[in-house]
Design a protein around this motif. Sequence first.
Motif, short mmCIF file in Angstrom:
data_model
loop_
_atom_site.label_atom_id
_atom_site.label_comp_id
_atom_site.label_asym_id
_atom_site.label_seq_id
_atom_site.Cartn_x
_atom_site.Cartn_y
_atom_site.Cartn_z
N ALA A 52 -1.43 13.68 47.51
CA ALA A 52 -1.37 12.10 47.95
C ALA A 52 0.11 11.73 47.38
O ALA A 52 0.64 10.86 48.07
N TYR A 53 0.51 12.56 46.20
CA TYR A 53 1.80 12.10 46.03
C TYR A 53 2.87 12.71 46.91
O TYR A 53 4.06 11.74 47.38
N THR A 54 2.73 13.74 47.56
CA THR A 54 3.68 14.30 48.50
C THR A 54 3.62 13.29 49.70
O THR A 54 4.66 13.01 50.23
N ALA B 120 5.81 10.18 38.69
CA ALA B 120 6.25 8.79 38.75
C ALA B 120 5.60 7.56 38.16
O ALA B 120 4.14 7.93 38.04
N SER B 121 6.26 6.65 37.89
CA SER B 121 5.49 5.49 36.92
C SER B 121 4.43 4.91 37.82
O SER B 121 4.59 4.96 39.25
N LYS C 19 6.02 0.82 44.49
CA LYS C 19 7.17 0.93 45.40
C LYS C 19 7.08 1.81 46.71
O LYS C 19 7.55 1.32 47.67
N ALA C 20 6.64 3.03 46.20
CA ALA C 20 6.63 4.17 47.27
C ALA C 20 5.65 3.83 48.59
O ALA C 20 5.98 3.96 49.33
N TYR C 21 4.51 3.30 47.81
CA TYR C 21 3.43 2.69 48.94
C TYR C 21 4.02 1.59 49.74
O TYR C 21 3.77 1.73 51.04
N GLU D 174 -4.82 5.04 47.69
CA GLU D 174 -6.08 4.91 46.76
C GLU D 174 -6.48 5.94 45.95
O GLU D 174 -7.12 5.75 44.66
N THR D 175 -6.21 7.16 46.40
CA THR D 175 -6.31 8.28 45.84
C THR D 175 -5.79 8.22 44.55
O THR D 175 -6.39 8.77 43.24
N ILE D 176 -4.31 8.06 44.41
CA ILE D 176 -3.45 7.73 43.27
C ILE D 176 -4.14 6.77 42.21
O ILE D 176 -4.24 6.89 41.20
#
Length: 260
Positions: A197-199, A207-208, A214-216, A251-253
């Motif tokens: 999910a992060y990748t 990541a905070s 912000k990434a999303y 949502e997973t994160i």
Amino acid sequence: MSAGKWILGGLGFVLGGPIGALIGVFIGSLFDSSGRVLTGGDETGGSDSETGQGSETYNRTYQRASVGDIRVSMVVLFACVMKADGHIMKSEVNYIKPFLLKNYGEYGAKEALHLLKELLQKDIDPIAVSQQIARHINYSTRLEIVHILFDLAKADGEVSEAEENMISLIATNMRVQDADYKSLFALYRKQSDPNWAYTALEIEPSASDEEVKKAYRRMAMKYHPDKVANAGEEVRQQATEKFRSINEAYETIKLGRGMN
């Protein structure tokens, strides 16, 4: 749709360069002895049924990618991926047939399968083909093409090393950024990579929470289906799937971190 309509409708850049060399004989088979195309016009409004636009014209003039160009390009790349591991899997054929029928219609699917069958007998230079595609097809559409290629490779249950290497080669030469490629590949590694999910959001697990948000937002904007609104129904559907996957990753994160 009459025979020949899908393949010839509004074609531009694919009639020249490496792709033009690969599909030339097939294109020639769609003309009668007088040079008249064996079809009606193009549903996208881009073609004359009595075309005098041979490959020489298209070689001399830069052509923006039409839906037909994108579709032909995908069929060429399908052949590259299907041949990557040295044998054609029935599962791959079973994926392609309904994919083409759903997105191209009955006659379009027949033409595409006919072209694919011919391409599977040819030696294809994936680097030259991918570089040609990169010069004419916009970046958002190229991302979705890579996504579709991964779906094809996963048709037999897993993406083999040979298939992944081929898709990576194609993506690199289509000038797909490494982070975007890894983000797409992560969607096919949910079972084997706990950090998928992060990748997918192009961030590190360290990541905070604010960086995750912000990434999303950034990824949701990058993969919004509106980005490929004119690229053909199959590409739009793939973008919609990627958009949903970005939401799933987020949502997973959030669930794992207890974020609101």
